[in-house]
Design an enzyme around this catalytic site. Structure first.
Site, short mmCIF file in Angstrom:
data_model
loop_
_atom_site.label_atom_id
_atom_site.label_comp_id
_atom_site.label_asym_id
_atom_site.label_seq_id
_atom_site.Cartn_x
_atom_site.Cartn_y
_atom_site.Cartn_z
N GLU A 157 0.82 -1.22 0.00
CA GLU A 157 0.00 0.00 0.00
C GLU A 157 0.86 1.27 0.00
O GLU A 157 0.56 2.24 0.71
CB GLU A 157 -0.97 -0.01 1.19
N GLU A 233 -6.36 -8.07 -0.88
CA GLU A 233 -6.95 -8.10 0.46
C GLU A 233 -8.44 -7.85 0.33
O GLU A 233 -8.89 -6.71 0.19
CB GLU A 233 -6.32 -7.03 1.37
#
Length: 577
Positions: A157, A233
């Site tokens: 991320e 995710e």
């Protein structure tokens, strides 16, 4: 030799393959239970398991590497391979994961001016040295070398953190230089600019999200073109923090999203099993206020914290069964829950009379943070004798994190938390006859997200202002509590003061159980000298998971370190969380 490729889709030995994965972190589960959890993952219909790799556990202190016990990532991966599962590795340096400091080692902050997750040379050099050792362990696990690892992720991320594209390219090149042969991916939120800023040349961008799966894939398709769509995710629940509410997911919404995702691409369920933030390893978030995560990383996952199959598991299994045949899996482990009942506290010990049994004191003119004393986790106590101080009217702690219990002559006078540490406080009736001041600081878990990570030195990194002036002359006791076997119980704990509370209890058959913390204030619990995690009366978590492998047939020892001096006369074990 097996071959995994990323082209217009994922291909294993030139055959198109659909990845149905579940996230499960080996470092949050005792190794005795790895096989059981992986068998249940396979029975769900998954063909892949995904895990982060936390730098701060594998190199807990600079230059000291550990890949044993709960950290035997190679052993975990090999069990997955024995069960016919593929593996996705996400080998840091940053993992987020609601983990302490996002997986970065505390000792990075020992260096003044440290800059994280960018091309800052001191940080980069530490990463070079870590990856050299890490890849000696994980490179042989790749599918190109007969292992089950099909691809690895670069960073995590990054598009939410920074825009140093040279850094992402460097991490990619460093992985390849150290032996990464499988394809590489990145993972970011699909919306906004995150994917753009988090990308690396030649690496497949994947998405992290928990709802609106079809719409998220549409956004990703416009950004990545004719490449496979994967949700790295798929958040099927959420984490809890102290003082907040217990979070649960939207099951109907998640089932629809899972169906949509599998109809168009690939998925990694986050989390299949969350596990536990044992010890002091929970992370924290910081937006308006400090929000430290609780000990349980239950996450409302498909398996409970202790690995029980949930109704959510069975509903997910039905959706997965639409896309591939569900395998017959004989679960090899018999895991029981048990309520052991109540046991009386047998003896207690005062913290102040045990400081030198637990710590090597440091004399300093001014307060020093944990990191500068080579301490990562736990507590640190600052003590000063002030014979001239007759009354403490005001106190202020400069550059202090996260929580302070303040004592005058051994009596509690003030507790400060988070933003309260940043401003001065006036005290009433704080008379000081002996002139002794103690400040017990707790590291509640370093923030694991946003640039505030660079401000996560724990304890006191500035000064202590008493009344209207800075005070100098301190004795500092680092209290990581990594070993509490030297606690002396000759001086009993007192109400309102930090202390240790020991209980001896007999077990005929070790089983999973849950320690109830009702009636206690705040602290951590050790079972046979293993730190099972934090408790706090504010909740939402009220019971701590005690896995059976931590217990032994016969006599066991449980010790509660209680910082508030709020105690019960007994401890109680239940069979449910």
């Amino acid at each position: 030799m097996n071959k995994f490729e990323i082209k217009d889709d994922f291909y294993l030995d030139d055959k198109r393959i659909k990845i149905i994965s579940g996230g499960m972190h080996y470092f949050r589960i005792l190794p005795e239970y790895w096989r059981d959890r992986l068998e249940k993952l396979k029975a769900l219909g998954c063909n892949t398991v995904e895990t982060y790799i936390p730098w701060n556990l594998h190199e807990k202190h600079k230059g000291a590497f550990d890949f044993s016990g709960m950290l035997d990532v190679a052993g975990y991966v090999k069990i997955a391979q024995e069960l016919g599962l593929m593996v996705i590795l996400r080998p840091s340096p940053y993992i987020c994961g609601e983990w302490e400091f996002g997986g970065l080692p505390y000792w990075l902050l020992k260096e003044d001016g440290m800059k994280l997750r960018c091309m800052y040379e001191p940080y980069i050099q530490h990463l070079r040295e870590y990856y050299k050792v890490l890849f000696e362990v994980i490179a042989p696990l790749q599918i190109t070398k007969g292992g089950p690892v099909i691809f690895m992720q670069i960073e995590n991320e990054y598009g939410y953190y920074g825009d140093d594209s040279a850094y992402m390219e460097f991490v990619k090149d460093l992985m390849i230089e150290n032996g990464c042969e499988v394809p590489l991916v990145t993972a970011d939120g699909p919306w906004g600019e995150a994917i753009e800023y988090g990308k690396a040349e030649g690496a497949l961008p994947t998405g992290n999200f928990g709802s609106k799966g079809r719409a998220q894939f549409e956004v990703m398709r416009k950004k990545i073109g004719n490449k496979p769509l994967m949700c790295m995710e798929f958040w099927v629940g959420w984490f809890d923090y102290w003082g907040g509410e217990h979070n649960t997911g939207d099951l109907d919404g998640h089932l629809k999203d899972l169906d949509d995702l599998l109809s168009e691409g690939h998925v990694n369920i986050y989390m299949f099993e969350g596990g536990t933030n044992f010890g002091f390893m929970n992370g924290s978030n910081y937006y308006e206020n400090l929000e430290p995560d609780v000990t349980s990383y239950d996450y409302d996952a498909l398996l409970t914290e202790d690995g029980q199959i949930t109704p959510k598991y069975k509903e997910f299994q039905k959706i997965i069964g639409k896309y591939q045949d569900l395998p017959e899996v004989d679960l090899s482990c018999s895991i029981k829950r048990k309520a052991y009942g109540a046991f009386e506290v047998t003896r207690t010990a005062d913290l102040f009379h045990n400081l030198e049994n637990l710590s090597e004191p440091v004399e300093s003119l001014y307060p020093v943070c944990m990191e500068k004393l080579d301490q990562g986790y736990g507590y640190i106590l600052y003590e000063s004798n002030l014979p001239e101080l007759k009354r403490l009217e005001k106190i202020r702690l400069w550059k202090a994190n996260d929580r302070a219990n303040i004592f005058l002559d051994g009596k509690p006078v003030l507790t400060l938390y988070d933003r309260e540490l940043l401003s001065g406080h006036e005290l009433e009736n704080a008379v000081c006859s002996a002139g002794k001041l103690d400040i017990l600081m707790e590291n509640m878990g370093r923030v694991n997200f946003t640039p505030i990570m660079e401000e996560q030195r724990k304890g006191i990194d500035g000064g202590v202002q008493l009344n209207d002036r800075l005070h100098f002359g301190w004795t500092i006791y680092p209290l990581p509590l990594e070993d509490i076997t030297n606690v002396d119980y000759s001086v009993c704990a007192k109400a309102g003061r930090p202390g240790f509370y020991e209980c001896q209890f007999e077990v005929e058959e070790p089983a999973d159980t849950f320690l109830d913390t009702e009636g206690w204030g705040k602290g951590v619990v050790f079972v046979n000298n293993f730190n099972i995690g934090r408790f706090w009366e504010i909740g939402p978590q009220k019971r701590l998971y005690v896995p059976a492998p931590l217990l032994k047939k016969g006599r066991n020892t449980l010790v509660i370190f209680e910082t508030e001096g709020i105690v019960s006369d007994a401890i109680r074990f239940y069979e449910t969380p």
